[in-house]
Design a protein around this motif. Structure first.
Motif, PDB file in Angstrom:
ATOM      1  N   SER A 149       0.807  -1.219   0.000  1.00 55.11           N
ATOM      2  CA  SER A 149       0.000   0.000   0.000  1.00 55.11           C
ATOM      3  C   SER A 149       0.841   1.270   0.000  1.00 55.11           C
ATOM      4  CB  SER A 149      -0.916   0.002   1.230  1.00 55.11           C
ATOM      5  OG  SER A 149      -0.162  -0.095   2.421  1.00 55.11           O
ATOM      6  N   ARG A 150       2.128   1.143  -0.191  1.00 52.97           N
ATOM      7  CA  ARG A 150       2.991   2.315  -0.138  1.00 52.97           C
ATOM      8  C   ARG A 150       2.669   3.286  -1.272  1.00 52.97           C
ATOM      9  NH1 ARG A 150       9.069   0.344   1.713  1.00 52.97           N
ATOM     10  NH2 ARG A 150       8.413  -0.564   3.714  1.00 52.97           N
ATOM     11  N   ALA A 151       2.708   4.585  -0.912  1.00 52.84           N
ATOM     12  CA  ALA A 151       2.477   5.668  -1.872  1.00 52.84           C
ATOM     13  C   ALA A 151       1.118   5.563  -2.540  1.00 52.84           C
ATOM     14  CB  ALA A 151       3.588   5.684  -2.923  1.00 52.84           C
ATOM     15  N   LEU A 152       0.132   5.064  -1.824  1.00 50.69           N
ATOM     16  CA  LEU A 152      -1.207   4.902  -2.377  1.00 50.69           C
ATOM     17  C   LEU A 152      -1.893   6.264  -2.467  1.00 50.69           C
ATOM     18  CD1 LEU A 152      -3.252   2.733  -3.298  1.00 50.69           C
ATOM     19  CD2 LEU A 152      -4.091   2.679  -0.942  1.00 50.69           C
ATOM     20  N   ASP A 153      -2.354   6.639  -3.653  1.00 45.47           N
ATOM     21  CA  ASP A 153      -3.080   7.896  -3.866  1.00 45.47           C
ATOM     22  C   ASP A 153      -4.523   7.589  -4.247  1.00 45.47           C
ATOM     23  OD1 ASP A 153      -1.008   9.638  -3.308  1.00 45.47           O
ATOM     24  OD2 ASP A 153      -0.210   9.578  -5.336  1.00 45.47           O
ATOM     25  N   ASP A 154      -5.215   6.945  -3.337  1.00 49.25           N
ATOM     26  CA  ASP A 154      -6.608   6.567  -3.558  1.00 49.25           C
ATOM     27  C   ASP A 154      -7.515   7.688  -3.046  1.00 49.25           C
ATOM     28  OD1 ASP A 154      -9.101   5.465  -3.665  1.00 49.25           O
ATOM     29  OD2 ASP A 154      -8.581   3.605  -2.651  1.00 49.25           O
ATOM     30  N   PRO A 155      -8.431   8.233  -3.867  1.00 50.14           N
ATOM     31  CA  PRO A 155      -9.316   9.308  -3.394  1.00 50.14           C
ATOM     32  C   PRO A 155     -10.125   8.918  -2.163  1.00 50.14           C
ATOM     33  CG  PRO A 155      -9.422   9.112  -5.789  1.00 50.14           C
ATOM     34  CD  PRO A 155      -8.621   7.948  -5.307  1.00 50.14           C
ATOM     35  N   SER A 156     -10.561   7.667  -2.089  1.00 51.06           N
ATOM     36  CA  SER A 156     -11.328   7.245  -0.919  1.00 51.06           C
ATOM     37  C   SER A 156     -10.432   7.176   0.322  1.00 51.06           C
ATOM     38  CB  SER A 156     -11.978   5.879  -1.166  1.00 51.06           C
ATOM     39  OG  SER A 156     -10.999   4.892  -1.461  1.00 51.06           O
ATOM     40  N   LEU A 157      -9.156   6.833   0.140  1.00 54.23           N
ATOM     41  CA  LEU A 157      -8.215   6.859   1.260  1.00 54.23           C
ATOM     42  C   LEU A 157      -8.022   8.296   1.741  1.00 54.23           C
ATOM     43  CD1 LEU A 157      -6.034   5.669   3.146  1.00 54.23           C
ATOM     44  CD2 LEU A 157      -4.413   5.898   1.250  1.00 54.23           C
ATOM     45  N   LYS A 158      -7.953   9.227   0.812  1.00 49.27           N
ATOM     46  CA  LYS A 158      -7.815  10.639   1.184  1.00 49.27           C
ATOM     47  C   LYS A 158      -8.989  11.079   2.052  1.00 49.27           C
ATOM     48  CE  LYS A 158      -7.838  15.306  -0.743  1.00 49.27           C
ATOM     49  NZ  LYS A 158      -7.867  16.139  -1.964  1.00 49.27           N
ATOM     50  N   ILE A 159     -10.196  10.668   1.697  1.00 51.49           N
ATOM     51  CA  ILE A 159     -11.376  11.031   2.493  1.00 51.49           C
ATOM     52  C   ILE A 159     -11.264  10.444   3.895  1.00 51.49           C
ATOM     53  CG2 ILE A 159     -13.873  10.723   2.712  1.00 51.49           C
ATOM     54  CD1 ILE A 159     -14.037  10.777  -0.336  1.00 51.49           C
ATOM     55  N   TYR A 160     -10.847   9.201   3.972  1.00 50.08           N
ATOM     56  CA  TYR A 160     -10.715   8.563   5.290  1.00 50.08           C
ATOM     57  C   TYR A 160      -9.665   9.275   6.129  1.00 50.08           C
ATOM     58  CZ  TYR A 160      -9.530   5.248   8.936  1.00 50.08           C
ATOM     59  OH  TYR A 160      -9.263   4.682  10.158  1.00 50.08           O
ATOM     60  N   MET A 161      -8.501   9.556   5.545  1.00 48.35           N
ATOM     61  CA  MET A 161      -7.430  10.199   6.297  1.00 48.35           C
ATOM     62  C   MET A 161      -7.837  11.605   6.739  1.00 48.35           C
ATOM     63  SD  MET A 161      -4.847   8.038   6.521  1.00 48.35           S
ATOM     64  CE  MET A 161      -3.268   8.856   6.620  1.00 48.35           C
ATOM     65  N   ARG A 162      -8.505  12.345   5.845  1.00 48.74           N
ATOM     66  CA  ARG A 162      -8.992  13.668   6.233  1.00 48.74           C
ATOM     67  C   ARG A 162      -9.987  13.552   7.384  1.00 48.74           C
ATOM     68  NH1 ARG A 162      -5.290  17.190   4.344  1.00 48.74           N
ATOM     69  NH2 ARG A 162      -5.437  17.619   2.102  1.00 48.74           N
ATOM     70  N   ALA A 163     -10.847  12.547   7.324  1.00 47.03           N
ATOM     71  CA  ALA A 163     -11.848  12.360   8.379  1.00 47.03           C
ATOM     72  C   ALA A 163     -11.180  12.030   9.707  1.00 47.03           C
ATOM     73  CB  ALA A 163     -12.832  11.263   7.981  1.00 47.03           C
ATOM     74  N   THR A 164     -10.076  11.263   9.679  1.00 51.17           N
ATOM     75  CA  THR A 164      -9.397  10.927  10.941  1.00 51.17           C
ATOM     76  C   THR A 164      -8.807  12.167  11.593  1.00 51.17           C
ATOM     77  OG1 THR A 164      -7.286  10.421   9.830  1.00 51.17           O
ATOM     78  CG2 THR A 164      -8.849   8.602  10.131  1.00 51.17           C
ATOM     79  N   PHE A 171     -12.467  15.464  18.861  1.00 48.70           N
ATOM     80  CA  PHE A 171     -12.530  14.680  20.093  1.00 48.70           C
ATOM     81  C   PHE A 171     -11.633  15.258  21.184  1.00 48.70           C
ATOM     82  CE2 PHE A 171     -14.652  10.916  18.213  1.00 48.70           C
ATOM     83  CZ  PHE A 171     -15.464  10.583  19.280  1.00 48.70           C
ATOM     84  N   ILE A 172     -10.494  15.838  20.806  1.00 46.63           N
ATOM     85  CA  ILE A 172      -9.495  16.236  21.801  1.00 46.63           C
ATOM     86  C   ILE A 172      -9.251  17.745  21.806  1.00 46.63           C
ATOM     87  CG2 ILE A 172      -7.075  15.964  22.499  1.00 46.63           C
ATOM     88  CD1 ILE A 172      -7.215  13.108  21.416  1.00 46.63           C
ATOM     89  N   TYR A 173      -8.890  18.313  20.680  1.00 42.25           N
ATOM     90  CA  TYR A 173      -8.480  19.724  20.630  1.00 42.25           C
ATOM     91  C   TYR A 173      -9.649  20.671  20.885  1.00 42.25           C
ATOM     92  CZ  TYR A 173      -6.568  24.068  18.642  1.00 42.25           C
ATOM     93  OH  TYR A 173      -6.152  25.354  18.442  1.00 42.25           O
ATOM     94  N   ILE A 174     -10.750  20.459  20.192  1.00 41.47           N
ATOM     95  CA  ILE A 174     -11.876  21.390  20.288  1.00 41.47           C
ATOM     96  C   ILE A 174     -12.424  21.471  21.716  1.00 41.47           C
ATOM     97  CG2 ILE A 174     -14.205  21.913  19.464  1.00 41.47           C
ATOM     98  CD1 ILE A 174     -12.080  22.401  17.352  1.00 41.47           C
ATOM     99  N   PRO A 175     -12.729  20.338  22.390  1.00 47.48           N
ATOM    100  CA  PRO A 175     -13.185  20.453  23.785  1.00 47.48           C
ATOM    101  C   PRO A 175     -12.164  21.142  24.688  1.00 47.48           C
ATOM    102  CG  PRO A 175     -13.587  18.243  22.930  1.00 47.48           C
ATOM    103  CD  PRO A 175     -12.726  18.938  21.943  1.00 47.48           C
ATOM    104  N   ALA A 176     -10.882  20.859  24.450  1.00 51.02           N
ATOM    105  CA  ALA A 176      -9.845  21.474  25.284  1.00 51.02           C
ATOM    106  C   ALA A 176      -9.803  22.987  25.084  1.00 51.02           C
ATOM    107  CB  ALA A 176      -8.480  20.856  24.959  1.00 51.02           C
ATOM    108  N   VAL A 177      -9.961  23.438  23.843  1.00 45.87           N
ATOM    109  CA  VAL A 177      -9.980  24.879  23.566  1.00 45.87           C
ATOM    110  C   VAL A 177     -11.148  25.541  24.285  1.00 45.87           C
ATOM    111  CG1 VAL A 177     -10.315  26.635  21.785  1.00 45.87           C
ATOM    112  CG2 VAL A 177      -8.797  24.717  21.345  1.00 45.87           C
ATOM    113  N   LEU A 223      -1.647  19.472  20.760  1.00 42.95           N
ATOM    114  CA  LEU A 223      -2.014  20.786  21.274  1.00 42.95           C
ATOM    115  C   LEU A 223      -3.237  20.696  22.186  1.00 42.95           C
ATOM    116  CD1 LEU A 223      -1.507  22.904  18.025  1.00 42.95           C
ATOM    117  CD2 LEU A 223       0.015  22.777  20.006  1.00 42.95           C
ATOM    118  N   GLY A 224      -4.146  19.782  21.879  1.00 40.95           N
ATOM    119  CA  GLY A 224      -5.308  19.588  22.732  1.00 40.95           C
ATOM    120  C   GLY A 224      -4.919  19.078  24.112  1.00 40.95           C
ATOM    121  N   PHE A 225      -4.018  18.117  24.154  1.00 40.58           N
ATOM    122  CA  PHE A 225      -3.528  17.634  25.452  1.00 40.58           C
ATOM    123  C   PHE A 225      -2.851  18.760  26.228  1.00 40.58           C
ATOM    124  CE2 PHE A 225      -3.607  13.199  23.632  1.00 40.58           C
ATOM    125  CZ  PHE A 225      -4.467  12.676  24.583  1.00 40.58           C
ATOM    126  N   MET A 226      -2.108  19.608  25.505  1.00 41.27           N
ATOM    127  CA  MET A 226      -1.433  20.720  26.186  1.00 41.27           C
ATOM    128  C   MET A 226      -2.446  21.700  26.752  1.00 41.27           C
ATOM    129  SD  MET A 226       1.415  21.791  27.167  1.00 41.27           S
ATOM    130  CE  MET A 226       1.263  23.049  28.431  1.00 41.27           C
TER     131      MET A 226
END
Length: 593
Positions: A149-164, A171-177, A223-226
């Motif tokens: 899977s190295r160097a995979l440029d799959d559009p659906s993978l991009k959506i998943y990674m952006r969502a993560t 989950f972490i940064y926004i509540p902390a702010v 930054l959220g943990f901080m």
């Protein structure tokens, strides 16, 4: 017991439009012609309908939805390494870590194929990568197939990674702010509506959005943990502050930028106003236990691999172990654990990479422009960086130790992290996010929205994202860069799209010398963009415009460091007389005609 006729129900405190709070905190200004009060900058005008009439439980979801929309819109553009062989950038690094933590035994995580984005972040990042790899593999196993899977440029993978990145942040940064700004605003006697203005400014911070949701990383988790650590310390819960700070360090080692100030504050509250041995021991024990808990899954995984009989004999010895003046018994049962811990330290602290890798706006890269530093040995440069960093961070840490007050935390953390950014070893341009965070939350403090603070916070943020433009340009993020940055500048009343922070006669305005300094820096940034876009560099100096970016940036960052340090000295009261304090307070009051 009071009689019914004597009882008066508690009335909700109402802050009138012309109250001192709005004037001294900077949301209102005086119209020079009509002498009527008006919103001081566009963001105040946008949130004006919510003032005093709309519950924060309505405004906060609207703010979060708006901030989320801009984050997702930036994510529609390119990312680090898109169709850019041979290494394919940070996007591939993050994806690859999900791949190896999902498929390989724990004992291989920090040793596996180090030439292809070897894992070089602390264990909490590894656990985070493992979780996201497990979830992603359940959706599509091809995204994280080992070796394939190295160097995979799959559009659906991009959506998943952006969502993560999006979900991790929410989950972490926004509540902390939200929690920290509310708590800090309460300490600084700022009302909820004005804290909401600061919340929008922090969430729309351009550098954070462009790096995490454009370039692609998970800096906001750290930054959220901080922020959670800062919030806990501000609430008088130092033990929870230790736990969350260990979480920040355990996710990204660059949280060390904050470590000296955190240590100074925690030590200070154990010494002043009187020595508290019990608190000191409790802080020490909780910190050690937090690190132990952080590493426990990693160590248990190694022990389990040993139990399964996974061979570790062919793993290379880390330089840290090889440099020991004594030899270890490689047949001992504890040797694999020591080997793994030494390898994590070696990977997390990359001293072998040199003083700096890419061009970054700190003093070492600036000096290297005129005097080549590669002629000196690595150990000498390391000692020079250590000495310079120590000198830069000593003043804010000493002040915070002597005056361990909650309201000083953001300024002390900002000054300390600026010192690290300017002087430390192996600094990346993205590390500017660390000093920008505590500096930006100053907007939620007393008089934080006045030009005297807002203009400085704005300059630091505009300069910080500007120094990252060469990186963002390589990722094809020019349109999001200009859109998000200029929008943020407009909302806060900052050049080059608005000059409300620099108007003559503004309440809590800037001195003439400060205005000239700021506007010249903004002018240099604008001129640089035009030159970089339309004038090709000389053939013998292809990096000329990038070097100019570095030199302007390091000068501006140095000024921001000095401002934070001066504000810390002033706010701490170390040099401030009662008359000077009253004079500063009076300077923020509206002038009567």
């Amino acid at each position: 017991m009071a009689s019914p006729t004597q009882h008066k129900p508690r009335r909700r405190r109402k802050i009138e439009e012309g109250s001192l709070a709005h004037v001294t905190h900077g949301t209102l200004d005086l119209d020079t012609h009509t002498h009527a009060r008006k919103p001081a900058f566009p963001l105040v005008a946008f949130l004006w309908p919510a003032k005093g009439t709309v519950s924060q439980w309505v405004t906060i979801p609207l703010i979060l939805m708006t901030a989320g929309l801009f984050r997702w819109a930036v994510g529609l553009w390119g990312y680090s390494g898109l169709q850019s062989p041979p290494m394919h950038g940070d996007f591939e690094a993050q994806r690859h870590w999900m791949e190896i933590t999902k498929h390989l035994p724990v004992s291989q995580w920090y040793f596996h194929d180090l030439e292809w984005w070897g894992l070089d972040y602390p264990p909490l990042t590894a656990y985070h990568s493992w979780l996201l790899g497990v979830i992603g593999s359940a959706i599509n196993p091809d995204w994280f197939a080992l070796f394939n899977s190295r160097a995979l440029d799959d559009p659906s993978l991009k959506i998943y990674m952006r969502a993560t990145a999006f979900i991790s942040e929410y989950f972490i940064y926004i509540p902390a702010v939200i929690i920290f700004l509310r708590r800090y605003a309460r300490i600084e006697r700022v009302n909820v509506w004005e804290a909401s203005i600061a919340l929008v400014a922090v969430l729309m911070q351009p550098s954070t959005i462009l790096i995490d949701h454009g370039h692609f990383q998970y800096n906001t988790v750290m930054l959220g943990f901080m922020l959670a650590s800062m919030s806990s310390m501000a609430a008088g819960r130092p033990l929870w502050g230790c736990v969350f700070f260990v979480g920040a360090l355990g996710f990204k080692q660059m949280a060390l930028f904050y470590a000296p100030a955190v240590f100074a504050y925690l030590l200070g509250i154990c010494v002043f106003p009187q020595i508290n041995v019990v608190r000191f021991l409790a802080i020490a024990v909780v910190t050690v236990l937090s690190f132990a808990l952080l590493y426990l899954p990693f160590l248990l995984g190694i022990l389990y691999d040993m139990y399964r009989g996974i061979n570790m004999d062919d793993l290379p010895m880390p330089p840290l172990l090889a440099s020991l003046p004594f030899s270890l018994d490689e047949k001992a049962w504890y040797y694999p654990i020591i080997l793994q811990l030494a390898q994590t330290i070696h990977r997390i602290f990359p001293f072998a990479r040199g003083l700096f890798e890419d061009k970054v706006a700190n003093i070492w890269c600036a000096i290297h422009t005129f005097h080549k530093l590669h002629r000196y040995s690595g150990p000498l440069l390391q000692r020079a960086a250590l000495l310079a960093t120590s000198a830069a961070i000593a003043p804010p840490c000493l002040i915070l130790f002597l005056k361990p007050r909650k309201e000083l935390l953001p300024l002390a953390l900002a000054a300390t992290s600026w010192g690290f950014f300017l002087c430390s070893y192996q600094v990346h341009e993205k590390n500017v996010l660390l000093p920008l965070l505590p500096m930006t939350v100053l907007l939620s403090g007393e008089r934080g929205l006045l030009p005297s603070i807002r203009a400085w916070v704005g300059l630091a943020n505009m300069l910080g994202v500007w120094t990252m433009f060469p990186l963002l340009k390589r990722d094809d993020l020019r349109v999001p860069y200009f859109t998000i940055t200029l929008l943020w500048a407009y909302l806060l009343g900052l050049p080059p799209v608005s000059f409300s922070a620099y108007h003559e006669g503004s309440i809590g305005g800037l001195k003439l010398a400060t205005k000239i300094l700021h506007l010249n820096i903004y002018l240099a940034m604008v001129v640089w963009h035009f030159v970089e876009a339309f004038v090709p560099p000389p053939a013998d100096k292809p990096d000329l415009w990038t070097v100019a970016n570095v030199l302007i940036g390091v000068a501006g960052f140095g000024i921001c460091y000095l401002w934070c340090l001066w504000r810390l000295v002033w706010k701490s009261g170390l040099l401030q007389t009662k008359g000077a304090a009253q004079e500063e307070k009076d300077s923020t009051k509206p002038k009567t005609q």
